[in-house]
Write an enzyme that holds these catalytic residues in place. Structure first.
Site, mmCIF file in Angstrom:
data_model
loop_
_atom_site.group_PDB
_atom_site.id
_atom_site.type_symbol
_atom_site.label_atom_id
_atom_site.label_comp_id
_atom_site.label_asym_id
_atom_site.label_seq_id
_atom_site.Cartn_x
_atom_site.Cartn_y
_atom_site.Cartn_z
ATOM 1 N N ASP A 7 0.857 -1.180 0.000
ATOM 2 C CA ASP A 7 0.000 0.000 0.000
ATOM 3 C C ASP A 7 0.898 1.237 0.000
ATOM 4 O O ASP A 7 2.085 1.156 0.319
ATOM 5 C CB ASP A 7 -0.895 -0.031 1.244
ATOM 6 N N ASP B 84 -1.570 -0.953 6.220
ATOM 7 C CA ASP B 84 -1.719 -0.440 7.579
ATOM 8 C C ASP B 84 -3.143 -0.048 7.933
ATOM 9 O O ASP B 84 -3.384 0.453 9.028
ATOM 10 C CB ASP B 84 -0.803 0.764 7.803
ATOM 11 N N ASP C 33 -6.970 -2.667 4.193
ATOM 12 C CA ASP C 33 -5.943 -3.619 3.772
ATOM 13 C C ASP C 33 -6.125 -5.006 4.384
ATOM 14 O O ASP C 33 -5.475 -5.964 3.941
ATOM 15 C CB ASP C 33 -4.548 -3.101 4.148
#
Length: 772
Positions: A316, A514, A518
């Site tokens: 990410d 995080d 996700d």
């Protein structure tokens, strides 16, 4: 059924430690009895320990056979039974302890499954406020029907998917996209469940039931991904797949050739797979311990073994590769008005009473630059629009502008275009109704991100894929700067899960994230890695590995540790089994009776375990010398000075821009301001780096080659600064900037700005990231 399964798992997890305690107690008691000359009592204690180990081992073997898997436990059962038959009770007790230790280490792996989605479930709304019969009624979420009108209050989680029907919806969609910026949704716009209302009250017409809404889908995705992920085949199991039949075959041959069962037992005794039962787990757990010292919490041995084989990383952007919160990139001012510093000061004076993420970034930047903020009056904040207030007798607004792009003045169109190219967000500043400046904000790369990417590739990764819910422009910029293999923007949780599953089909894949958005992708990956220091709890719970230090660079350290732990585990297992094979051949030929074989096997086990314990120690020739305190203090000092000098970089660029639109007295004053900044702040900073920081780094890392390139940049910075000063001497002599000066002076300013930005980035990546 689910509760029964959890109970059974819990029982298995508790059995390992209890078995270890019992077998260890029997082994120690027997040892004490032997020391005081009570040999018969010692044999009784060791025999009890052996019997304690046999019963659960038989259960484990039967369970494995039912699942169609045959592992090292079968050899252990046969060896334990064999030691009882031939009276080698000490060997049996040792095998029982080693078997229990291996199971205890395995039990530590399974304690995460029931907690994976707890944070997701706790956050989900349970009720909704509906408009029914002229009243607002609180109902259970399951009672909301498609077409009903819901009232969503400030700070509430949107309960179901729907469309805005009244009011302006200002939403924090980070739970779905991972991006910290707030978005506006107007009448008719669709809104997804799970996002947070960051503005005022608005009405929402439900377009889906709670069961069919986005947030419920995220929970289902995480559950399904975790359930579908196949367990990795352990290193010990792979070795056991051929070692087991070979052992049984040799034992059978020994019995057939000699006609004596004791010879077959001797083969089984020396074949006891302690390098698999204990040496491999010792290497793996030692690797987990060493990773923990680096701030990487590995949940189980499977994750560490898989980490050593990972070849693809899906990551990410926000909060992982970037800082995760916006920062001021640049301040621009209208050419015939305020200075950039004054624009920032006025904007921050109004924004200091706001809790908006962009307002806090503007205020923080002004305070970092030492600008004195005024107390604003009559502040009004309109969600999605920005704030307005009176500062020093002038009406200031900060936020969006009502002007269309074509209606913006020339300097503002330049700023708007620059923001588009840089992937930045613009907060426009008006003074008494006149557009007077702009503050450009972005989510900057982490200082150590480029170095981290290089480290990850060196550690064995061959493909790096960026998945983000952000816009394409900033996502592509990050991918270009870091040299990533693929970048996909605008990704929703379901998109991330699909991408991760696709990558898992090609290679062992890690996913780093995080946020709550996700969590499903982390659960779907072969190895899920969560930024646990400030990430969402659900991300940490769904992950196999948690980075507790909030630095992705630690993942590269963990990969190095995992690769080394796996290599040493292979050495320990292969070496131990090779020696065992030689002993098995000797036992087959009758050269090694069971008692001597048990002693020899213990020596082989100790050698394999001692080799496995090398994982705890640092790898030879890695890590380099620790940073000296003097060098670290200098790094921290100059890193702080970089932050203070970012305003000087803005002033250099602003002066260059003024030369293009207004090459008169104001531009000349701006260049003089730049010259003062260079003389009083920037050049002294570069000079101090050259004569204080670089010598300390050279001494630390072994010679001037470490900083030679950076010293060359210092020389170029000084050359351009002198060129600008020479232009000022000419202009002051003539009373104004001469037309023939403009091109070269503009080029010098833009060149200096570019060199400084690159030089700062290189220092921050190469040197400043060394400080922990």
């Amino acid at each position: 059924m689910e509760r029964a399964s959890r109970t059974a798992d819990s029982g298995r997890h508790r059995l390992g430690p209890l078995l270890l305690i019992a077998t260890t107690a029997a082994l120690v008691a027997g040892g004490l009895a032997w020391l005081v000359g009570r040999g018969e009592l010692a044999d009784v204690c060791w025999a009890i320990g052996t019997v304690i180990g046999v019963a659960p081992a038989v259960t484990w073997v039967v369970g494995a056979l039912r699942r169609g898997r045959v592992g090292v436990d079968l050899i252990a059962v046969l060896a334990l039974a064999g030691t009882l038959v031939v009276g080698e009770y000490l060997a049996g007790a040792l095998i029982a302890v080693m078997l229990a230790t291996g199971r205890t280490l395995e039990a530590a792996a399974g304690r995460r499954a029931s907690r994976d989605l707890q944070a997701l479930l706790e956050r989900a709304p349970r009720t909704a406020r509906c408009r029914r019969g002229g009243e607002i009624v609180l109902v259970d979420l399951d009672e909301v029907a498609v077409g009903e009108v819901l009232v969503v209050g400030s700070g509430e989680v949107v309960p179901v998917d729907g469309a805005v029907t009244a009011g302006l919806a200002v939403l924090d969609e980070s739970v779905l996209s991972g991006e910290p910026e707030q978005v506006e949704r107007r009448s008719g716009d669709e809104v997804r469940s799970g996002v947070v209302n960051a503005g005022g009250v608005f009405d929402l017409t439900a377009t889906a039931t709670a069961r069919d809404s986005t947030y419920a889908g995220i929970v289902r995705l995480a559950r399904e991904a975790a359930a579908e992920r196949a367990p990795a085949v352990r290193l010990a199991e792979r070795y056991a797949s051929w070692f087991l039949p070979l052992t049984l075959g040799l034992a059978g041959v020994a019995w057939a050739l000699s006609g004596e069962p004791v010879r077959a037992v001797a083969v089984l005794v020396v074949a006891t797979p302690c390098p698999l039962l204990l040496a491999v787990p010792v290497a793996v757990v030692s690797g987990m311990s060493r990773a923990a010292r680096r701030g990487v919490i590995v949940r189980d041995g499977r994750a560490l073994e898989s980490l050593g084989r990972a070849r693809t990383l899906v990551i990410d952007k926000t909060g992982t590769l970037t800082a995760g919160r916006p920062r001021v990139r640049e301040v621009a001012a209208a050419p015939d008005g305020l200075s950039p510093a004054e624009v920032l000061r006025l904007a921050a004076s109004v924004d200091q009473v706001s809790v908006h993420v962009l307002a806090m970034a503007i205020t923080r930047e002004a305070r970092d630059r030492g600008l004195g903020l005024s107390l604003p009056g009559g502040v009004v904040e309109e969600p999605g629009r920005g704030a307005a207030g009176t500062v020093d007798g002038r009406r200031i607004t900060v936020g969006r502008t009502d002007l269309a792009s074509a209606e913006l003045p020339g300097w503002a169109r330049t700023v708007d275009n620059r923001a588009l190219l840089d992937g930045a967000t613009v907060a426009w500043v008006t003074v008494d109704g006149r557009l007077s400046g702009a503050v450009l904000l972005h989510d900057p790369l982490r200082r150590d991100a480029p170095h981290t990417v290089r480290r990850l590739r060196t550690a064995g990764l061959t493909r790096l894929l960026l998945l983000t819910g952000d816009r394409p422009e900033p996502a592509r910029q990050v991918g270009t700067v870091l040299g990533l293999d693929d970048v996909r923007a605008g990704q929703l949780p379901a998109d991330k899960v699909r991408a991760v599953r696709e990558e898992c089909g090609h290679a062992v894949t890690m996913m780093v994230g995080d946020g709550i958005n996700d969590a499903p992708a982390l659960a779907a990956a072969d190895i899920g890695v969560a930024m646990g220091a400030r990430g969402a709890t659900s991300a940490s719970e769904a992950a196999d590995i948690v980075l507790s230090t909030d630095r992705v660079a630690r993942l590269a350290d963990a990969m190095d540790i995992a690769v080394r732990a796996r290599r040493i585990a292979v050495q320990s297992a292969a070496g131990g089994m090779a020696l065992s094979l030689l002993a098995m051949v000797a036992a087959l030929l009758g050269l090694l009776p069971p008692a001597a074989g048990a002693l020899l096997q213990e020596a082989i086990d100790v050698a394999a375990i001692l080799n496995a314990l090398r994982v705890v120690l640092p790898a030879p020739g890695t890590g380099g010398p620790p940073l000296e305190p003097t060098a670290e203090q200098l790094i921290l000092r100059f890193a702080a000075e970089h932050e203070d000098l970012r305003g000087a970089l803005d002033a250099i660029r602003e002066a260059a821009s003024l030369l293009s639109v207004d090459p008169g007295p104001r531009a000349l004053a701006a260049v003089h301001h730049v010259d003062r900044l260079l003389t009083e702040r920037l050049l002294p900073h570069e000079h101090a780096e050259e004569h204080q920081l670089y010598p300390a780094l050279n001494e630390q890392f072994g010679g001037p080659d470490t900083t030679e390139t950076m010293s060359r940049a210092h020389a170029e910075i000084e050359r351009l600064a002198r060129r600008i000063a020479a232009h000022l001497t000419i202009a002051d002599g003539a009373g104004a900037l001469l037309p023939e000066q403009l091109d070269d002076l503009r080029a010098s300013l833009y060149g200096l700005h570019t060199v400084l930005r690159l030089h700062f980035s290189q220092e921050e990546e190469s040197y400043f990231s060394l400080s922990s």
